[in-house]
Design a protein around this motif. Sequence first.
Motif, PDB file in Angstrom:
ATOM      1  N   GLU A 138       0.799  -1.236  -0.213  1.00 56.84           N
ATOM      2  CA  GLU A 138      -0.013  -0.066  -0.040  1.00 56.84           C
ATOM      3  C   GLU A 138       0.873   1.277  -0.046  1.00 56.84           C
ATOM      4  OE1 GLU A 138      -3.277   0.260   2.729  1.00 56.84           O
ATOM      5  OE2 GLU A 138      -3.443  -1.771   2.990  1.00 56.84           O
ATOM      6  N   LEU A 139       2.106   1.042   0.501  1.00 54.84           N
ATOM      7  CA  LEU A 139       3.110   2.140   0.451  1.00 54.84           C
ATOM      8  C   LEU A 139       3.727   2.452  -0.686  1.00 54.84           C
ATOM      9  CD1 LEU A 139       4.567   1.877   4.158  1.00 54.84           C
ATOM     10  CD2 LEU A 139       2.792   3.456   3.483  1.00 54.84           C
ATOM     11  N   TYR A 140       4.081   1.363  -1.137  1.00 49.55           N
ATOM     12  CA  TYR A 140       5.257   1.367  -2.462  1.00 49.55           C
ATOM     13  C   TYR A 140       4.445   0.910  -3.849  1.00 49.55           C
ATOM     14  CZ  TYR A 140       8.260   2.490   1.251  1.00 49.55           C
ATOM     15  OH  TYR A 140       8.742   3.093   2.635  1.00 49.55           O
ATOM     16  N   GLY A 141       3.358   0.484  -3.622  1.00 53.65           N
ATOM     17  CA  GLY A 141       2.612  -0.129  -4.872  1.00 53.65           C
ATOM     18  C   GLY A 141       3.129  -1.559  -4.939  1.00 53.65           C
ATOM     19  N   GLN A 142       2.600  -2.347  -5.930  1.00 50.22           N
ATOM     20  CA  GLN A 142       3.008  -3.555  -6.035  1.00 50.22           C
ATOM     21  C   GLN A 142       4.183  -4.038  -6.698  1.00 50.22           C
ATOM     22  OE1 GLN A 142       1.203  -6.100  -5.000  1.00 50.22           O
ATOM     23  NE2 GLN A 142      -0.739  -4.905  -4.557  1.00 50.22           N
TER      24      GLN A 142
END
Lengths: 142, 142
Positions: A138-142
């Motif tokens: 959620e913080l850095y994307g997949q």
Amino acid sequence: MSTTATTFPVTNPQARARLLDTIRFDMRGLVPVVSQQHDTREVLMLAWMNREAVEETLKTGKVCYYSRSRRELWRKGATSGQVQTLVDLRLDCDGDALLALVDQTGVACHTGRRNCFFFGLREGRLVKLTRPEVAPEELYGQ
Amino acid sequence: MSTTATTFPVTNPQARARLLDTIRFDMRGLVPVVSQQHDTREVLMLAWMNREAVEETLKTGKVCYYSRSRRELWRKGATSGQVQTLVDLRLDCDGDALLALVDQTGVACHTGRRNCFFFGLREGRLVKLTRPEVAPEELYGQ
């Protein structure tokens, strides 16, 4: 002996220089920085700044570290949104360590935990003492 | 996920090794250590440990640093009596910084102040934000 907080950012270049010129950077040009949530006093993380990072932190009022692995300025929260707003910046007695009092948006740790110091010895084993509050994806994307 | 504190000192050598072997000491064999008063959460100081200092700290339950200037173990409070009793020792997410939760006897700073982070910018000037609580001569003799 005033304890009134200076307003950050520090717009006066001479004021910034007074702090910068007192810091004893190490041979690599770095100084260790402890960040602490200003109100709860939770120690969030330990990272490093070079002169440019200290200058940017004072100038912008948002904490900017120096990434030793990427060898570049690390504007904390630029990707994740988990910025640290500077409340005060303190220098220690021998000038070679900084304490940043901050207001942490969200979580400080890239694992999604509020702070980075979550390993401890319990019953002879090294364990994780806290759980992530946010999934790293959620913080850095997949 | 237990949050029950391990009793310090850590008498089991295998338990000590579990923490020691996870720490990523730097090229000089050192790791930065933030000490924090366990109950008030005041950040006291930042200093360094080598492997031997971490081992001694865990074994004795009294904080022992490594003095970079004297190049020897620095048993905090051995001269001044201002010892730090270990309450917990935490390792951070990437294994290269420690947080020592301690019970500080007296003052942490050699200037006689409770903590070492007493310089700050106020109205454009770098000032001392706290006064000594003890005269340094009382701590170290004349």
